[in-house]
Every structure is written in C-alpha cells, then in structure tokens.
Design a protein around this motif. Structure first.
Motif, short mmCIF file in Angstrom:
data_model
loop_
_atom_site.label_atom_id
_atom_site.label_comp_id
_atom_site.label_asym_id
_atom_site.label_seq_id
_atom_site.Cartn_x
_atom_site.Cartn_y
_atom_site.Cartn_z
N GLY A 58 0.80 -1.22 0.00
CA GLY A 58 0.00 0.00 0.00
C GLY A 58 0.83 1.27 0.00
N LEU A 59 1.98 1.23 0.68
CA LEU A 59 2.83 2.42 0.75
C LEU A 59 3.90 2.43 -0.34
CD1 LEU A 59 3.33 2.76 4.62
CD2 LEU A 59 1.80 4.08 3.14
N ARG A 60 3.98 1.33 -1.09
CA ARG A 60 4.95 1.19 -2.18
C ARG A 60 6.39 1.37 -1.68
NH1 ARG A 60 0.72 3.87 -3.62
NH2 ARG A 60 -0.72 3.08 -5.18
N VAL A 61 6.73 0.59 -0.68
CA VAL A 61 8.08 0.58 -0.13
C VAL A 61 8.54 -0.87 -0.03
CG1 VAL A 61 7.81 2.73 1.19
CG2 VAL A 61 7.29 0.56 2.29
N GLY A 62 9.82 -1.07 0.10
CA GLY A 62 10.35 -2.41 0.27
C GLY A 62 10.24 -2.85 1.73
N LEU A 63 10.09 -4.14 1.94
CA LEU A 63 10.01 -4.68 3.31
C LEU A 63 11.24 -4.29 4.12
CD1 LEU A 63 8.50 -6.41 5.39
CD2 LEU A 63 9.65 -8.42 4.41
N ASN A 64 12.40 -4.26 3.47
CA ASN A 64 13.62 -3.89 4.17
C ASN A 64 13.55 -2.47 4.73
OD1 ASN A 64 13.73 -2.97 1.43
ND2 ASN A 64 15.91 -2.53 1.71
N GLU A 65 12.77 -1.58 4.10
CA GLU A 65 12.64 -0.22 4.61
C GLU A 65 11.92 -0.18 5.95
OE1 GLU A 65 11.68 2.98 1.70
OE2 GLU A 65 11.69 1.32 0.25
N LEU A 66 11.06 -1.16 6.21
CA LEU A 66 10.39 -1.25 7.51
C LEU A 66 11.27 -1.92 8.55
CD1 LEU A 66 6.69 -2.27 6.74
CD2 LEU A 66 7.53 -0.06 7.51
N LEU A 67 12.06 -2.91 8.13
CA LEU A 67 12.80 -3.74 9.07
C LEU A 67 14.17 -3.17 9.47
CD1 LEU A 67 12.12 -7.26 7.52
CD2 LEU A 67 10.90 -6.14 9.40
N GLU A 68 14.80 -2.41 8.57
CA GLU A 68 16.16 -1.96 8.84
C GLU A 68 16.21 -1.00 10.03
OE1 GLU A 68 17.38 -0.25 5.15
OE2 GLU A 68 16.18 1.55 5.42
N THR A 69 17.39 -0.95 10.64
CA THR A 69 17.59 -0.03 11.76
C THR A 69 17.41 1.39 11.26
OG1 THR A 69 19.15 -1.57 12.76
CG2 THR A 69 19.19 0.70 13.56
N PRO A 70 16.55 2.16 11.91
CA PRO A 70 16.29 3.53 11.45
C PRO A 70 17.55 4.38 11.46
CG PRO A 70 14.72 2.88 13.14
CD PRO A 70 15.78 1.82 13.09
N ARG A 71 17.66 5.24 10.48
CA ARG A 71 18.77 6.18 10.42
C ARG A 71 18.45 7.35 11.33
NH1 ARG A 71 22.20 3.48 9.79
NH2 ARG A 71 22.22 2.02 8.10
N MET A 72 19.16 7.40 12.43
CA MET A 72 18.94 8.47 13.41
C MET A 72 20.31 8.86 13.97
SD MET A 72 15.77 6.60 15.34
CE MET A 72 15.25 7.97 16.33
N GLU A 73 20.46 10.12 14.33
CA GLU A 73 21.70 10.56 14.94
C GLU A 73 21.87 9.94 16.33
OE1 GLU A 73 22.65 14.71 14.83
OE2 GLU A 73 21.67 14.93 12.90
N SER A 74 20.78 9.80 17.05
CA SER A 74 20.79 9.18 18.37
C SER A 74 19.73 8.11 18.40
CB SER A 74 20.46 10.18 19.46
OG SER A 74 20.83 11.46 19.16
N TYR A 75 20.01 7.06 19.14
CA TYR A 75 19.08 5.93 19.17
C TYR A 75 19.14 5.32 20.57
CZ TYR A 75 16.63 1.87 17.21
OH TYR A 75 15.72 0.88 16.92
N TYR A 76 18.12 5.55 21.37
CA TYR A 76 18.08 5.08 22.76
C TYR A 76 17.37 3.73 22.83
CZ TYR A 76 16.82 4.81 27.68
OH TYR A 76 16.66 4.39 28.96
N ILE A 77 17.96 2.81 23.56
CA ILE A 77 17.35 1.50 23.78
C ILE A 77 17.27 1.28 25.28
CG2 ILE A 77 17.59 -0.99 23.47
CD1 ILE A 77 19.15 -0.32 20.88
#
Length: 184
Positions: A58-77
């Motif tokens: 529906g959004l016309r994106v690849g599955l990898n775009e949902l699964l990959e680690t988001p590109r962020m300057e900071s990433y808190y876990i």
C-alpha cells in the motif's frame, strides 16, 4: 519490545509522515485498520507477515525499509523494554542491542549468565572478532583449548570463528556486553 518491532514502529511512522499521510489515509491505502497501524507505530503490536505485506504494498516501499535499523543521529534503547533474543530460564538471557547492518561492520549484545549457567555459542564465521566487557560477576570463557576468567571491569578479545562457552561458576549473575566486529 524487540528490536525488529521497534524498527518497524519508527520506520512506519517516518514513512507515513514523509508521504504526508494521516493514519486514516494510510489505512485506506494499505487495508490495515487505523487502530492496528497506530499500535504498530507505538510498538504495541507484533504485525504478521501478511500485515507487513499489506503495508509495504500500500505504501509502495520495500520490506527492508520497515525492518532496517532507522537512520537516526541518536538511538536510545531501554534495557527494561528489551525482549531477549535467546533465553533459557535459569541459565542465560541474550538481548540484541544493535544487530548487524550492512554499512556498519559490528553487532552489540548484552548477556546475563545465571549462577551455574552456561551459554554455548558456535562459530560466528571466518573473520569475526568478539570483544567483551564484564560488568558484574566472574565470567569463565571457554575456548576449545583454553579457559579464561574475566572479572568485573575487565575486557577480552578473541577470534570467534570457533565454538565457545560463556560459563558462570559463581553465585551471582554475570552481566556482560559483547561486540562482534567483522574483518574486511
């Protein structure tokens, strides 16, 4: 929340906002209900493969775009929100903090080895180096022909292209962090 659901939550929201879509519009385009999309974006749902298929179509994106680690300057876990990747009750728990990404040649895991617990790890493949630091307890690392005792605050590096065992022969939980690096 596990790291995959967290990636999906962040990426779905970023994609939806980037396309300037409301949740209602996204629901209409994907066939996934507005409430389910909202739950996914908050990291409260574990979407099925079928649901993810509807979203990417529906959004016309690849599955990898949902699964990959988001590109962020900071990433808190938050440790309290992590679900162990591997676990045997009373033996060990392994949590994935940062999984392998093709443009970053490392992975980071947190481990807890319970008293009298052992975690077996097979080879991580050729050209793999493991770095570990012990935060609490005394870790016994057993390689095929060697044994090492690693104390709190200490670090250790080894080629992890052979099987190895993380052992806790003590009476307190061993807590450690491991980083896998991949040689070029």
């Amino acid at each position: 929340m596990d790291y995959i659901n967290q990636n999906i939550a962040i990426n779905l929201k970023k994609i939806r906002i980037g396309k300037k879509l409301s949740l209602d519009e996204t629901a209409e385009q994907t066939g996934v209900s507005k409430s389910m999309l909202a739950q996914i974006e908050r990291g409260e749902a574990n979407p099925s493969i079928g649901c993810l298929g509807k979203i990417v179509s529906g959004l016309r994106v690849g599955l990898n775009e949902l699964l990959e680690t988001p590109r962020m300057e900071s990433y808190y876990i938050s440790k309290t929100e992590l679900i162990p990747t591997k676990e045997v009750e009373g033996q060990y728990a392994v949590c994935t903090y940062f999984p392998y990404e093709k443009d970053r040649q490392f992975e980071i895991y947190g481990m807890e080895i319970h008293p009298n617990g052992t975690y077996y790890s097979g080879s991580h493949g050729e050209k793999t180096v493991e770095y570990l630091t012990v935060a609490a307890g005394k870790l016994t690392l057993e390689l095929p022909e060697q044994k090492f005792e690693i104390m709190p605050g200490d670090a250790f590096r080894f080629d992890s292209d052979k099987e190895h065992w993380y052992c806790n022969y003590g009476e307190e939980v061993v807590r450690l962090t491991t980083v896998f690096s991949f040689k070029q």
